[in-house]
Design an enzyme around this catalytic site. Structure first.
Site, PDB file in Angstrom:
ATOM      1  N   ASP A 256       0.855  -1.198   0.000  1.00 36.15           N
ATOM      2  CA  ASP A 256       0.000   0.000   0.000  1.00 36.15           C
ATOM      3  C   ASP A 256       0.890   1.247   0.000  1.00 36.15           C
ATOM      4  O   ASP A 256       2.082   1.176   0.324  1.00 36.15           O
ATOM      5  CB  ASP A 256      -0.919   0.027   1.239  1.00 36.15           C
ATOM      6  CG  ASP A 256      -1.835   1.246   1.229  1.00 36.15           C
ATOM      7  OD1 ASP A 256      -2.501   1.479   0.203  1.00 36.15           O
ATOM      8  OD2 ASP A 256      -1.868   1.990   2.223  1.00 36.15           O
ATOM      9  N   SER A 257       0.282   2.374  -0.322  1.00 39.40           N
ATOM     10  CA  SER A 257       1.026   3.638  -0.273  1.00 39.40           C
ATOM     11  C   SER A 257       1.410   4.005   1.160  1.00 39.40           C
ATOM     12  O   SER A 257       2.304   4.820   1.358  1.00 39.40           O
ATOM     13  CB  SER A 257       0.183   4.757  -0.882  1.00 39.40           C
ATOM     14  OG  SER A 257      -1.058   4.843  -0.210  1.00 39.40           O
TER      15      SER A 257
ATOM     16  N   GLU B 294      -6.431  10.123   8.645  1.00 35.06           N
ATOM     17  CA  GLU B 294      -5.065  10.086   9.207  1.00 35.06           C
ATOM     18  C   GLU B 294      -4.948  11.007  10.419  1.00 35.06           C
ATOM     19  O   GLU B 294      -4.106  10.791  11.293  1.00 35.06           O
ATOM     20  CB  GLU B 294      -4.040  10.410   8.120  1.00 35.06           C
ATOM     21  CG  GLU B 294      -4.056   9.287   7.098  1.00 35.06           C
ATOM     22  CD  GLU B 294      -2.826   9.150   6.234  1.00 35.06           C
ATOM     23  OE1 GLU B 294      -1.958  10.029   6.283  1.00 35.06           O
ATOM     24  OE2 GLU B 294      -2.770   8.154   5.500  1.00 35.06           O
TER      25      GLU B 294
ATOM     26  N   HIS C 149      -8.772   3.931   3.149  1.00 30.35           N
ATOM     27  CA  HIS C 149      -9.061   4.633   4.404  1.00 30.35           C
ATOM     28  C   HIS C 149     -10.551   4.650   4.771  1.00 30.35           C
ATOM     29  O   HIS C 149     -10.896   4.885   5.919  1.00 30.35           O
ATOM     30  CB  HIS C 149      -8.585   6.082   4.321  1.00 30.35           C
ATOM     31  CG  HIS C 149      -7.099   6.240   4.347  1.00 30.35           C
ATOM     32  ND1 HIS C 149      -6.262   5.577   3.467  1.00 30.35           N
ATOM     33  CD2 HIS C 149      -6.297   6.976   5.156  1.00 30.35           C
ATOM     34  CE1 HIS C 149      -5.009   5.921   3.733  1.00 30.35           C
ATOM     35  NE2 HIS C 149      -5.002   6.768   4.749  1.00 30.35           N
TER      36      HIS C 149
ATOM     37  N   CYS D  21      -3.708  -1.047  -2.162  1.00 29.78           N
ATOM     38  CA  CYS D  21      -3.963   0.359  -2.481  1.00 29.78           C
ATOM     39  C   CYS D  21      -4.876   0.447  -3.705  1.00 29.78           C
ATOM     40  O   CYS D  21      -4.545  -0.054  -4.785  1.00 29.78           O
ATOM     41  CB  CYS D  21      -2.624   1.042  -2.766  1.00 29.78           C
ATOM     42  SG  CYS D  21      -2.775   2.777  -3.162  1.00 29.78           S
TER      43      CYS D  21
ATOM     44  N   CYS E 277     -11.336   3.072  -1.532  1.00 27.51           N
ATOM     45  CA  CYS E 277     -10.106   3.637  -0.954  1.00 27.51           C
ATOM     46  C   CYS E 277      -9.860   2.947   0.378  1.00 27.51           C
ATOM     47  O   CYS E 277     -10.803   2.690   1.135  1.00 27.51           O
ATOM     48  CB  CYS E 277     -10.242   5.147  -0.748  1.00 27.51           C
ATOM     49  SG  CYS E 277      -8.813   5.885   0.068  1.00 27.51           S
TER      50      CYS E 277
HETATM   51  N1  DGL Z   1      -4.122   3.898  -0.355  1.00 22.33           N
HETATM   52  C1  DGL Z   1      -4.757   4.920  -1.165  1.00 22.33           C
HETATM   53  C2  DGL Z   1      -5.960   4.309  -1.877  1.00 22.33           C
HETATM   54  O1  DGL Z   1      -6.522   3.306  -1.475  1.00 22.33           O
HETATM   55  C3  DGL Z   1      -5.192   6.113  -0.332  1.00 22.33           C
HETATM   56  C4  DGL Z   1      -4.037   6.917   0.219  1.00 22.33           C
HETATM   57  C5  DGL Z   1      -3.181   7.575  -0.858  1.00 22.33           C
HETATM   58  O2  DGL Z   1      -3.689   8.438  -1.613  1.00 22.33           O
HETATM   59  O3  DGL Z   1      -2.006   7.214  -0.957  1.00 22.33           O
HETATM   60  O4  DGL Z   1      -6.369   4.825  -2.900  1.00 22.33           O
END
Ligand code: DGL
Length: 274
Positions: A12-13, A152, A189, A75, A187
């Site tokens: 993931d990012s 966050e 989050h 992600c 997403c």
């Molecule tokens: N993990 C990213 C997503 O699911 C969200 C956070 C980011 O923009 O890096 O799209």
């Protein structure tokens, strides 16, 4: 048939993919996990296809070097923009979050009309719309860029988040999608603000989470692979999870549990050279 426990690499990012890891740990506890959070380079949601693809392929190679036997691209942005590039670059099977999420949403929608929320980049790629169209479902995609920083910040039950969600969902359930009956969380989050989303979405709407759907897809793939069936003694052991972060290890330990719902202990710093 392998006697070892499967080793699944999750990418993931940053922290958000821990919601996908949480679903995986619940459904597949007889595997070990390597989690890579590219915290030094997040957010991905506002970046270009080229940049996200480059970062994601680097992370995939890193996890393969660490002996991951399968990769889960947790992600949504990386899946939407670069799943084909990651799959082409990897030697092991790769599962993204878009297809499983779209399939689950399609199955849940009687009206065949779904609202998808995600980052700017995910929405601009129309990856969810294309995946839903393949199931005969119309999609209205809405970027909700304020949700990631709010989550966050830990404002999962905050009146500001509720206000922002009210505005976003009013815009999302519009333009002929007032009667859409599924809200797809595109997403990592967004599962953390599900209670608010339930409150502000139209009452007839069902919320579908890509994280749960992806864990099911990984479980299905594992059953078809020869690495899937460790002996009973191996199965009973608790999953071993090793975390890798490209930014502060201390911050990862502190924020990680908010997403995973469990302590985050074994975190190692990684410096991916450009
Ligand atoms: N993990 C990213 C997503 O699911 C969200 C956070 C980011 O923009 O890096 O799209």
């Amino acid at each position: 048939m392998s006697t070892r426990r499967p080793c699944i690499g999750v990418f993931d990012s940053g922290f958000g993919g821990l919601t996908v890891l949480k679903a995986l740990l619940k459904l597949i506890p007889h595997a070990d996990y390597l989690y890579f959070g590219d915290t030094a380079r997040l957010p991905y949601g506002s970046k270009s296809v080229e940049t996200v693809a480059k970062y994601a392929v680097e992370a995939a190679h890193f996890l393969e070097q660490k002996q991951a036997q399968m990769l889960v691209i947790a992600c949504n942005t990386a899946t939407a923009l670069a799943l084909d590039r990651i799959t082409a670059a990897a030697k092991v099977p790769v599962v993204g979050v878009v297809e499983p999420g779209a399939e689950r949403a399609a199955a849940s929608s009687a009206k065949k009309k779904v609202v998808v929320i995600g980052t700017e980049a995910t929405v601009s790629s129309h990856a969810y719309r294309k995946a839903l169209q393949a199931w005969g479902v119309q999609a209205h995609e809405k970027a909700c860029p304020l949700f990631v920083p709010l989550v966050e910040e830990g404002w999962n039950e905050h009146r500001v988040t509720e206000e922002v969600a009210t505005i976003y969902l009013k815009e999302a359930f519009a333009e002929g999608f007032e009667d859409a009956d599924v809200l797809l969380l595109g997403c990592t989050h967004y599962p953390l603000i599900k209670p608010i989303l339930h409150r502000v979405a139209p009452p007839h709407v069902k919320i579908v989470d890509s994280a749960d759907a992806t864990a099911d897809a990984v479980g299905g793939l594992l059953r078809r692979l020869p690495l899937a069936d460790p002996p009973e003694a191996e199965r009973r052991k608790l999953p071993r999870v090793t975390f890798f972060a490209t930014d502060s290890v201390e911050k990862f330990r502190r924020l990680g549990p908010k997403f995973l719902g469990l302590p985050v202990e074994d975190v190692q710093h990684v410096d991916l050279k450009e």
